[in-house]
Scaffold this motif. Structure first.
Motif, PDB file in Angstrom:
ATOM      1  N   MET A 216       0.844  -1.201   0.000  1.00  0.00           N
ATOM      2  CA  MET A 216       0.000   0.000   0.000  1.00  0.00           C
ATOM      3  C   MET A 216       0.872   1.241   0.000  1.00  0.00           C
ATOM      4  O   MET A 216       1.955   1.250   0.605  1.00  0.00           O
ATOM      5  CB  MET A 216      -0.896   0.052   1.252  1.00  0.00           C
ATOM      6  CG  MET A 216      -2.066  -0.864   1.266  1.00  0.00           C
ATOM      7  SD  MET A 216      -3.090  -0.541   2.742  1.00  0.00           S
ATOM      8  CE  MET A 216      -4.482  -1.587   2.391  1.00  0.00           C
ATOM      9  N   GLU A 217       0.383   2.306  -0.662  1.00  0.00           N
ATOM     10  CA  GLU A 217       0.973   3.634  -0.556  1.00  0.00           C
ATOM     11  C   GLU A 217      -0.102   4.563  -0.006  1.00  0.00           C
ATOM     12  O   GLU A 217      -1.176   4.700  -0.607  1.00  0.00           O
ATOM     13  CB  GLU A 217       1.476   4.129  -1.915  1.00  0.00           C
ATOM     14  CG  GLU A 217       2.688   3.350  -2.409  1.00  0.00           C
ATOM     15  CD  GLU A 217       3.246   3.898  -3.705  1.00  0.00           C
ATOM     16  OE1 GLU A 217       2.486   4.570  -4.434  1.00  0.00           O
ATOM     17  OE2 GLU A 217       4.431   3.654  -3.988  1.00  0.00           O
ATOM     18  N   LEU A 218       0.167   5.182   1.132  1.00  0.00           N
ATOM     19  CA  LEU A 218      -0.838   5.942   1.876  1.00  0.00           C
ATOM     20  C   LEU A 218      -0.406   7.397   2.018  1.00  0.00           C
ATOM     21  O   LEU A 218       0.790   7.711   2.040  1.00  0.00           O
ATOM     22  CB  LEU A 218      -1.045   5.300   3.255  1.00  0.00           C
ATOM     23  CG  LEU A 218      -1.433   3.814   3.196  1.00  0.00           C
ATOM     24  CD1 LEU A 218      -1.262   3.151   4.547  1.00  0.00           C
ATOM     25  CD2 LEU A 218      -2.865   3.669   2.716  1.00  0.00           C
ATOM     26  N   ASP A 219      -1.381   8.292   2.125  1.00  0.00           N
ATOM     27  CA  ASP A 219      -1.062   9.717   2.074  1.00  0.00           C
ATOM     28  C   ASP A 219      -0.918  10.383   3.437  1.00  0.00           C
ATOM     29  O   ASP A 219      -0.855  11.606   3.528  1.00  0.00           O
ATOM     30  CB  ASP A 219      -2.113  10.468   1.245  1.00  0.00           C
ATOM     31  CG  ASP A 219      -3.498  10.418   1.863  1.00  0.00           C
ATOM     32  OD1 ASP A 219      -3.664   9.796   2.941  1.00  0.00           O
ATOM     33  OD2 ASP A 219      -4.422  11.003   1.267  1.00  0.00           O
ATOM     34  N   SER A 220      -0.836   9.595   4.513  1.00  0.00           N
ATOM     35  CA  SER A 220      -0.614  10.192   5.831  1.00  0.00           C
ATOM     36  C   SER A 220       0.068   9.183   6.745  1.00  0.00           C
ATOM     37  O   SER A 220      -0.076   7.971   6.571  1.00  0.00           O
ATOM     38  CB  SER A 220      -1.928  10.658   6.458  1.00  0.00           C
ATOM     39  OG  SER A 220      -2.704   9.550   6.885  1.00  0.00           O
ATOM     40  N   ARG A 221       0.820   9.706   7.707  1.00  0.00           N
ATOM     41  CA  ARG A 221       1.483   8.827   8.676  1.00  0.00           C
ATOM     42  C   ARG A 221       0.457   8.114   9.536  1.00  0.00           C
ATOM     43  O   ARG A 221       0.677   6.977   9.959  1.00  0.00           O
ATOM     44  CB  ARG A 221       2.457   9.635   9.532  1.00  0.00           C
ATOM     45  CG  ARG A 221       1.805  10.758  10.317  1.00  0.00           C
ATOM     46  CD  ARG A 221       2.808  11.666  10.986  1.00  0.00           C
ATOM     47  NE  ARG A 221       3.669  12.330  10.042  1.00  0.00           N
ATOM     48  CZ  ARG A 221       3.353  13.475   9.423  1.00  0.00           C
ATOM     49  NH1 ARG A 221       2.164  14.015   9.634  1.00  0.00           N
ATOM     50  NH2 ARG A 221       4.189  14.036   8.595  1.00  0.00           N
ATOM     51  N   GLU A 222      -0.699   8.786   9.794  1.00  0.00           N
ATOM     52  CA  GLU A 222      -1.746   8.150  10.593  1.00  0.00           C
ATOM     53  C   GLU A 222      -2.289   6.909   9.876  1.00  0.00           C
ATOM     54  O   GLU A 222      -2.546   5.875  10.508  1.00  0.00           O
ATOM     55  CB  GLU A 222      -2.874   9.150  10.854  1.00  0.00           C
ATOM     56  CG  GLU A 222      -2.509  10.298  11.774  1.00  0.00           C
ATOM     57  CD  GLU A 222      -1.712  11.396  11.080  1.00  0.00           C
ATOM     58  OE1 GLU A 222      -1.147  12.241  11.784  1.00  0.00           O
ATOM     59  OE2 GLU A 222      -1.651  11.380   9.828  1.00  0.00           O
ATOM     60  N   ALA A 223      -2.437   6.999   8.548  1.00  0.00           N
ATOM     61  CA  ALA A 223      -2.924   5.855   7.778  1.00  0.00           C
ATOM     62  C   ALA A 223      -1.902   4.721   7.791  1.00  0.00           C
ATOM     63  O   ALA A 223      -2.270   3.539   7.867  1.00  0.00           O
ATOM     64  CB  ALA A 223      -3.224   6.278   6.338  1.00  0.00           C
ATOM     65  N   VAL A 224      -0.613   5.070   7.732  1.00  0.00           N
ATOM     66  CA  VAL A 224       0.434   4.050   7.794  1.00  0.00           C
ATOM     67  C   VAL A 224       0.362   3.305   9.126  1.00  0.00           C
ATOM     68  O   VAL A 224       0.433   2.066   9.175  1.00  0.00           O
ATOM     69  CB  VAL A 224       1.825   4.680   7.605  1.00  0.00           C
ATOM     70  CG1 VAL A 224       2.930   3.677   7.946  1.00  0.00           C
ATOM     71  CG2 VAL A 224       1.995   5.174   6.175  1.00  0.00           C
ATOM     72  N   ILE A 225       0.227   4.042  10.208  1.00  0.00           N
ATOM     73  CA  ILE A 225       0.164   3.413  11.532  1.00  0.00           C
ATOM     74  C   ILE A 225      -1.077   2.533  11.650  1.00  0.00           C
ATOM     75  O   ILE A 225      -1.020   1.414  12.189  1.00  0.00           O
ATOM     76  CB  ILE A 225       0.206   4.493  12.632  1.00  0.00           C
ATOM     77  CG1 ILE A 225       1.607   5.112  12.689  1.00  0.00           C
ATOM     78  CG2 ILE A 225      -0.171   3.906  13.987  1.00  0.00           C
ATOM     79  CD1 ILE A 225       1.734   6.283  13.646  1.00  0.00           C
ATOM     80  N   GLU A 226      -2.216   3.009  11.129  1.00  0.00           N
ATOM     81  CA  GLU A 226      -3.444   2.202  11.192  1.00  0.00           C
ATOM     82  C   GLU A 226      -3.289   0.917  10.382  1.00  0.00           C
ATOM     83  O   GLU A 226      -3.714  -0.160  10.821  1.00  0.00           O
ATOM     84  CB  GLU A 226      -4.633   3.016  10.680  1.00  0.00           C
ATOM     85  CG  GLU A 226      -5.086   4.123  11.605  1.00  0.00           C
ATOM     86  CD  GLU A 226      -5.514   3.601  12.970  1.00  0.00           C
ATOM     87  OE1 GLU A 226      -6.187   2.549  13.032  1.00  0.00           O
ATOM     88  OE2 GLU A 226      -5.161   4.239  13.978  1.00  0.00           O
ATOM     89  N   GLY A 246      -0.557   1.307  21.937  1.00  0.00           N
ATOM     90  CA  GLY A 246      -0.358  -0.054  22.420  1.00  0.00           C
ATOM     91  C   GLY A 246      -0.555  -1.120  21.368  1.00  0.00           C
ATOM     92  O   GLY A 246      -0.173  -2.285  21.568  1.00  0.00           O
ATOM     93  N   ARG A 247      -1.120  -0.776  20.219  1.00  0.00           N
ATOM     94  CA  ARG A 247      -1.364  -1.767  19.172  1.00  0.00           C
ATOM     95  C   ARG A 247      -0.128  -2.063  18.348  1.00  0.00           C
ATOM     96  O   ARG A 247      -0.096  -3.075  17.631  1.00  0.00           O
ATOM     97  CB  ARG A 247      -2.479  -1.283  18.239  1.00  0.00           C
ATOM     98  CG  ARG A 247      -3.816  -1.031  18.918  1.00  0.00           C
ATOM     99  CD  ARG A 247      -4.759  -0.372  17.928  1.00  0.00           C
ATOM    100  NE  ARG A 247      -4.205   0.899  17.426  1.00  0.00           N
ATOM    101  CZ  ARG A 247      -4.636   1.515  16.326  1.00  0.00           C
ATOM    102  NH1 ARG A 247      -5.600   0.982  15.601  1.00  0.00           N
ATOM    103  NH2 ARG A 247      -4.090   2.670  15.954  1.00  0.00           N
ATOM    104  N   ILE A 248       0.873  -1.180  18.415  1.00  0.00           N
ATOM    105  CA  ILE A 248       2.035  -1.324  17.536  1.00  0.00           C
ATOM    106  C   ILE A 248       3.327  -1.344  18.331  1.00  0.00           C
ATOM    107  O   ILE A 248       3.395  -0.896  19.476  1.00  0.00           O
ATOM    108  CB  ILE A 248       2.105  -0.175  16.502  1.00  0.00           C
ATOM    109  CG1 ILE A 248       2.239   1.177  17.222  1.00  0.00           C
ATOM    110  CG2 ILE A 248       0.914  -0.190  15.570  1.00  0.00           C
ATOM    111  CD1 ILE A 248       2.544   2.330  16.301  1.00  0.00           C
ATOM    112  N   ALA A 249       4.356  -1.885  17.703  1.00  0.00           N
ATOM    113  CA  ALA A 249       5.727  -1.799  18.218  1.00  0.00           C
ATOM    114  C   ALA A 249       6.510  -0.932  17.241  1.00  0.00           C
ATOM    115  O   ALA A 249       6.384  -1.084  16.030  1.00  0.00           O
ATOM    116  CB  ALA A 249       6.350  -3.184  18.315  1.00  0.00           C
TER     117      ALA A 249
END
Length: 296
Positions: A216-226, A246-249
């Motif tokens: 995927m290529e996403l247009d925001s850092r928030e989308a990358v984290i999600e 807490g969902r990510i490392a």
């Protein structure tokens, strides 16, 4: 020539909106519209193309904006000079940022130090943020990997490192760090190619001949984290943007050339304006106290 009409035109040309121009000038939107209409009728020309969301300059409008921008920029400097002995008890400043995680702590300190100052925040990627500053839609900008420009004054305030973000359930999530070579062929979710973070990561991958599989290529850092939190793939963000989720490392990626430099910037000819000096002082003082020269 009516200077009120010219000032209204300048505000709309900077803001790209009659409504935002009215807020900038502290007058009503119909008053701004009336000034522009009178100016256009008097000189028999069209200065703006109205769309559903914006006011776009016509070629004649663009030519006029190139004159009114410097003109009213000088007026603002004159106003600041005349009020130099006042305390910063009121005012407004537009700040453009390509990484809110860097700007927000500073804005909190600005609010604490000068509670009467209103901040207008303009969010965008690095190119959009730089353009907002050069077009004078913003007085100060926070830029990542900013290139030198004769019209800009830049001061470095932080260095960040590229990190991988993974779902807690990912097999690699328990590691302390990842080697860049280990991402060869890995399923990844990345920012768009024009993102500074993406460009830094891609450059390091090419140097090491690492070829991840981009899902995927996403247009925001928030989308990358999600996307990473959902287990779609490994994401890449700045170490300043990981947050406490807490969902990510968030894992450091070992390898050369995986850092980005962050700077605060303003137009060089406006660097001595009182409010801009105050923002710069808060940013540079914070950088010194936090040891911004080390990658985090």
């Amino acid at each position: 020539m009516n200077l009120f009409q010219l000032r209204a035109f300048d505000a709309v040309s900077r803001e790209g909106s009659f409504t935002r121009a009215a807020r900038r000038l502290c007058i009503s939107q119909p008053a701004v519209t009336g000034h522009i209409k009178a100016l256009e009728e008097r000189y028999d020309l069209v200065l703006f193309r109205r769309t559903a969301r914006n006011a776009e300059l016509t070629p004649q409008g663009q030519a006029l904006a190139e004159l009114t921008g410097p003109l009213f920029g000088l007026v603002e400097q004159a106003e600041d000079l005349l009020e130099a002995n006042r305390n910063l008890v009121s005012g407004r400043i537009e700040i453009a940022v390509d990484s809110p995680h860097i700007a927000m702590p500073l804005l909190a300190r600005l609010r604490e130090r000068h509670p009467g100052i209103v901040v207008g925040l303009i969010l965008g990627n690095a190119a959009e943020t730089r353009e907002a500053l050069l077009a004078e839609r913003a007085s100060v900008a926070f830029l990542t990997e900013a290139e030198a420009h004769p019209d800009l004054h830049l001061e470095e305030i932080a260095v960040s490192r590229i990190c991988a973000v993974l779902a807690r359930s990912h097999p690699l999530a328990q590691r302390a760090s990842l080697d860049l070579a280990g991402l060869d062929g890995a399923a990844m979710v990345l920012r768009e190619p024009n993102s500074v973070t993406r460009r830094t990561f891609d450059r390091a991958c090419r140097a090491r001949r690492v070829a991840p599989t981009v899902l995927m290529e996403l247009d925001s850092r928030e989308a990358v984290i999600e996307a990473a939190a959902a287990g779609i793939g490994i994401g890449i963000v700045s170490s300043l943007e990981c947050g406490d989720d807490g969902r990510i490392a968030a894992l450091r990626i070992d390898g050369a050339d995986l850092t980005n430099r962050h700077a605060i910037a303003c137009l060089a000819r406006r660097r001595n304006l009182r409010l801009i000096r105050a923002v710069f002082a808060l940013a540079t003082d914070s950088a010194k106290s936090e040891g911004a020269g080390s990658d985090r």
